[in-house]
Design a protein around this motif. Structure first.
Motif, PDB file in Angstrom:
ATOM      1  N   THR A  52      10.655   3.009  -9.423  1.00 45.87           N
ATOM      2  CA  THR A  52       9.472   3.616 -10.056  1.00 45.87           C
ATOM      3  C   THR A  52       9.514   3.536 -11.572  1.00 45.87           C
ATOM      4  O   THR A  52       8.563   3.927 -12.229  1.00 45.87           O
ATOM      5  CB  THR A  52       9.342   5.095  -9.641  1.00 45.87           C
ATOM      6  OG1 THR A  52      10.538   5.784 -10.045  1.00 45.87           O
ATOM      7  CG2 THR A  52       9.153   5.219  -8.138  1.00 45.87           C
ATOM      8  N   GLY A  53      10.618   3.055 -12.131  1.00 49.04           N
ATOM      9  CA  GLY A  53      10.706   2.959 -13.579  1.00 49.04           C
ATOM     10  C   GLY A  53      12.045   2.388 -14.003  1.00 49.04           C
ATOM     11  O   GLY A  53      12.920   2.144 -13.182  1.00 49.04           O
ATOM     12  N   VAL A  54      12.174   2.175 -15.302  1.00 47.33           N
ATOM     13  CA  VAL A  54      13.407   1.659 -15.884  1.00 47.33           C
ATOM     14  C   VAL A  54      13.979   2.753 -16.773  1.00 47.33           C
ATOM     15  O   VAL A  54      13.261   3.292 -17.623  1.00 47.33           O
ATOM     16  CB  VAL A  54      13.142   0.377 -16.706  1.00 47.33           C
ATOM     17  CG1 VAL A  54      14.416  -0.118 -17.354  1.00 47.33           C
ATOM     18  CG2 VAL A  54      12.530  -0.696 -15.819  1.00 47.33           C
ATOM     19  N   ARG A  55      15.252   3.093 -16.536  1.00 47.62           N
ATOM     20  CA  ARG A  55      15.888   4.152 -17.316  1.00 47.62           C
ATOM     21  C   ARG A  55      17.202   3.635 -17.880  1.00 47.62           C
ATOM     22  O   ARG A  55      17.853   2.788 -17.276  1.00 47.62           O
ATOM     23  CB  ARG A  55      16.176   5.359 -16.416  1.00 47.62           C
ATOM     24  CG  ARG A  55      14.920   5.986 -15.851  1.00 47.62           C
ATOM     25  CD  ARG A  55      15.190   7.036 -14.782  1.00 47.62           C
ATOM     26  NE  ARG A  55      16.259   7.945 -15.106  1.00 47.62           N
ATOM     27  CZ  ARG A  55      16.906   8.674 -14.206  1.00 47.62           C
ATOM     28  NH1 ARG A  55      16.622   8.580 -12.930  1.00 47.62           N
ATOM     29  NH2 ARG A  55      17.864   9.480 -14.571  1.00 47.62           N
ATOM     30  N   PRO A  56      17.617   4.174 -19.016  1.00 45.10           N
ATOM     31  CA  PRO A  56      18.918   3.791 -19.571  1.00 45.10           C
ATOM     32  C   PRO A  56      20.041   4.201 -18.616  1.00 45.10           C
ATOM     33  O   PRO A  56      19.971   5.240 -17.955  1.00 45.10           O
ATOM     34  CB  PRO A  56      19.011   4.590 -20.871  1.00 45.10           C
ATOM     35  CG  PRO A  56      17.618   5.020 -21.188  1.00 45.10           C
ATOM     36  CD  PRO A  56      16.900   5.114 -19.875  1.00 45.10           C
ATOM     37  N   ALA A  57      21.083   3.370 -18.542  1.00 41.56           N
ATOM     38  CA  ALA A  57      22.216   3.647 -17.656  1.00 41.56           C
ATOM     39  C   ALA A  57      22.835   5.011 -17.959  1.00 41.56           C
ATOM     40  O   ALA A  57      23.229   5.740 -17.044  1.00 41.56           O
ATOM     41  CB  ALA A  57      23.256   2.539 -17.781  1.00 41.56           C
ATOM     42  N   ALA A  62      24.346  10.301 -16.100  1.00 49.45           N
ATOM     43  CA  ALA A  62      24.330  11.750 -16.377  1.00 49.45           C
ATOM     44  C   ALA A  62      23.686  12.502 -15.211  1.00 49.45           C
ATOM     45  O   ALA A  62      24.182  13.561 -14.797  1.00 49.45           O
ATOM     46  CB  ALA A  62      23.591  12.031 -17.679  1.00 49.45           C
ATOM     47  N   ASP A  63      22.603  11.977 -14.662  1.00 51.06           N
ATOM     48  CA  ASP A  63      21.954  12.622 -13.525  1.00 51.06           C
ATOM     49  C   ASP A  63      22.875  12.630 -12.301  1.00 51.06           C
ATOM     50  O   ASP A  63      22.960  13.634 -11.588  1.00 51.06           O
ATOM     51  CB  ASP A  63      20.641  11.915 -13.172  1.00 51.06           C
ATOM     52  CG  ASP A  63      19.531  12.198 -14.174  1.00 51.06           C
ATOM     53  OD1 ASP A  63      19.712  13.069 -15.064  1.00 51.06           O
ATOM     54  OD2 ASP A  63      18.470  11.530 -14.075  1.00 51.06           O
ATOM     55  N   LEU A  64      23.559  11.514 -12.051  1.00 56.33           N
ATOM     56  CA  LEU A  64      24.487  11.443 -10.920  1.00 56.33           C
ATOM     57  C   LEU A  64      25.642  12.427 -11.094  1.00 56.33           C
ATOM     58  O   LEU A  64      26.025  13.133 -10.151  1.00 56.33           O
ATOM     59  CB  LEU A  64      25.026  10.023 -10.763  1.00 56.33           C
ATOM     60  CG  LEU A  64      24.017   8.969 -10.296  1.00 56.33           C
ATOM     61  CD1 LEU A  64      24.616   7.586 -10.401  1.00 56.33           C
ATOM     62  CD2 LEU A  64      23.553   9.271  -8.883  1.00 56.33           C
ATOM     63  N   ALA A  65      26.191  12.500 -12.305  1.00 55.01           N
ATOM     64  CA  ALA A  65      27.308  13.404 -12.575  1.00 55.01           C
ATOM     65  C   ALA A  65      26.874  14.867 -12.433  1.00 55.01           C
ATOM     66  O   ALA A  65      27.620  15.695 -11.920  1.00 55.01           O
ATOM     67  CB  ALA A  65      27.865  13.143 -13.971  1.00 55.01           C
TER      68      ALA A  65
END
Length: 70
Positions: A52-57, A62-65
Motif C-alpha cells: 500500500t506504500g513505500v516506507r523507509p526501512a 521500528a514498527d516490527l521491534a
C-alpha cells in the motif's frame, strides 16, 4: 519467449566485470542488468496486491521491534 543458447540469459555488470545470469535469475531489473528480461524472474505474486506504500526501512524495523513482546 526467445530461444537461447545455453542457460545464460543476461548479465550483471558489477565491480568492473560481468556476471552471467541464468534463466530464472532473481536479479531485480536495474540499470546494471542487461539481457532478456522475459527469461529472468519477475517479482509478482499474491503479496504484491498487499503493498500500500513505500516506507523507509528504519520505520518498518521500528514498527516490527515495537510489536515484539517485552
Amino acid at each position: 519467449m526467445a530461444s537461447f543458447d545455453g542457460d545464460v540469459v543476461g548479465t550483471l555488470t558489477i565491480a568492473g566485470g560481468e556476471l552471467p545470469l541464468p534463466r530464472g535469475a532473481g536479479m531485480p531489473q536495474v540499470a546494471a542488468v542487461s539481457g532478456s528480461v522475459d527469461a529472468m524472474a519477475l517479482s509478482a505474486g499474491e503479496g504484491v496486491g498487499s503493498v500500500t506504500g513505500v516506507r523507509p526501512a528504519r520505520e518498518v524495523v521500528a514498527d516490527l521491534a515495537a510489536a515484539l513482546p517485552r
